[in-house]
Design a protein around this motif. Structure first.
Motif, mmCIF file in Angstrom:
data_model
loop_
_atom_site.group_PDB
_atom_site.id
_atom_site.type_symbol
_atom_site.label_atom_id
_atom_site.label_comp_id
_atom_site.label_asym_id
_atom_site.label_seq_id
_atom_site.Cartn_x
_atom_site.Cartn_y
_atom_site.Cartn_z
ATOM 1 N N THR A 47 7.895 31.591 -40.054
ATOM 2 C CA THR A 47 7.346 30.318 -40.529
ATOM 3 C C THR A 47 8.048 29.817 -41.789
ATOM 4 O O THR A 47 7.886 28.654 -42.152
ATOM 5 N N SER A 48 8.826 30.663 -42.446
ATOM 6 C CA SER A 48 9.548 30.212 -43.638
ATOM 7 C C SER A 48 10.611 29.177 -43.303
ATOM 8 O O SER A 48 11.108 28.486 -44.193
ATOM 9 N N TYR B 116 10.068 26.497 -41.633
ATOM 10 C CA TYR B 116 9.436 25.189 -41.582
ATOM 11 C C TYR B 116 9.344 24.567 -42.980
ATOM 12 O O TYR B 116 9.376 25.278 -43.990
ATOM 13 N N GLU B 117 9.204 23.246 -43.020
ATOM 14 C CA GLU B 117 9.096 22.547 -44.300
ATOM 15 C C GLU B 117 7.825 22.938 -45.049
ATOM 16 O O GLU B 117 7.799 22.953 -46.270
ATOM 17 N N LYS B 118 6.743 23.236 -44.311
ATOM 18 C CA LYS B 118 5.476 23.644 -44.923
ATOM 19 C C LYS B 118 5.083 25.006 -44.357
ATOM 20 O O LYS B 118 4.241 25.101 -43.450
ATOM 21 N N PRO B 119 5.682 26.081 -44.886
ATOM 22 C CA PRO B 119 5.449 27.415 -44.319
ATOM 23 C C PRO B 119 3.982 27.827 -44.297
ATOM 24 O O PRO B 119 3.520 28.424 -43.331
ATOM 25 N N THR C 240 9.253 20.943 -30.311
ATOM 26 C CA THR C 240 10.558 20.994 -30.964
ATOM 27 C C THR C 240 11.522 20.023 -30.304
ATOM 28 O O THR C 240 12.263 19.301 -30.987
ATOM 29 N N TRP D 116 11.032 16.408 -31.504
ATOM 30 C CA TRP D 116 11.580 16.070 -32.823
ATOM 31 C C TRP D 116 13.107 16.076 -32.820
ATOM 32 O O TRP D 116 13.730 15.260 -33.496
ATOM 33 N N GLU E 79 16.072 12.566 -33.526
ATOM 34 C CA GLU E 79 17.114 12.443 -34.540
ATOM 35 C C GLU E 79 18.229 11.520 -34.048
ATOM 36 O O GLU E 79 18.626 11.571 -32.884
ATOM 37 N N GLU F 52 25.934 16.907 -41.365
ATOM 38 C CA GLU F 52 25.210 16.903 -42.627
ATOM 39 C C GLU F 52 26.237 16.972 -43.750
ATOM 40 O O GLU F 52 27.148 17.801 -43.716
#
Length: 249
Positions: free
Chosen positions: A115-116, A118-121, A171, A174, A178, A201
């Motif tokens: 989960t780390s 993700y943006e909000k773990p 997933t 999303w 993009e 990027e």
């Protein structure tokens, strides 16, 4: 113009919207059953009682002969997927080195490490626990100085929901949203897709980074795959890895 403004103001679906929508649909179905049951009761109460059949039933003789032979370990998918999940990962190519940014220990990713990403773990930790996370295996390698691959197999218990499919579908939603992204179905997967991001990027002082990824599921296992490089990544490269990984599942 007003329609465009209304569309822009509409909230984007959250990362677990599909699972929550399924719960709402399930609730609506229950209400429908209750309403139908009430109507059926009102009709039935005015009907004359129907004579019930006898409880005595003929005895069915058991068929002779042996039952079907159990599947061998090679053909029984449960034997394969309940074993060491790391053995289902693609092997590191000859000459490749270990990936530089690979997390986990000894090929395993625990829930906190998973989960780390993700943006909000913290928020996602509770979500993934609710999705009956079982375990996750990870591998990766580096070819040359910049071509890096990471593959994860994420397995769910699936006692309440088809979490592997739901997570992959979310997933995919999303990723497809993009800009500058091309996608293709993975042959034979029935659901998997590969994605090539044509826009790199960029960050001042660093080389541009191109990304391609693949997301699919089979049974209770979800596949997550990424390739990064400082050069554009071809469809053939990500597709080859995705097809070979799905064959192992």
């Amino acid at each position: 113009m007003e329609a465009e403004e209304a569309e822009a103001a509409a909230p984007r679906p959250g990362p677990r919207r599909r699972r929550r929508t399924a719960v709402l649909i399930g609730g609506a179905a229950v209400l429908g059953l209750i309403a139908g049951g009430c109507a059926g009761y009102l009709v039935q109460v005015h009907r004359a009682p129907t004579k019930l059949p006898s409880l005595a039933q003929p005895v069915v003789a058991q068929a002779k002969g042996e039952g079907p032979e159990p599947l061998s370990a090679a053909r029984d998918r449960r034997v394969k997927t309940d074993g060491d999940l790391r053995k289902l990962l693609l092997e590191k190519p000859r000459g490749a080195r270990d990936a530089t940014r690979l997390m986990g220990r000894d090929g395993w990713l625990d829930l906190a490490a998973y989960t780390s990403f993700y943006e909000k773990p913290g928020e996602m930790f509770g979500e993934i626990v609710g999705d009956e996370f079982r375990r996750a295996a990870v591998t990766g390698w580096l070819v040359g100085r910049t071509h890096e691959v990471e593959i994860r197999l994420v397995q769910f218990r699936q006692e309440e929901t088809l979490a592997a499919a739901e997570n992959v579908e979310n997933t995919q939603y999303w990723v497809e949203d993009e800009g500058g992204t091309d996608s293709w179905a993975i042959p034979g997967s029935g659901n998997g897709r590969v994605y090539v991001h044509t826009r790199p990027e960029t960050k001042p002082g660093y080389l541009p980074v191109y990304t391609a990824e693949a997301h699919a599921w089979r049974g209770d296992i979800g596949l997550e795959m990424w390739i990064t490089d400082t050069k554009p990544i071809s469809k053939a490269k990500i597709m080859d890895l995705a097809e070979r990984q799905m064959e192992r599942l």
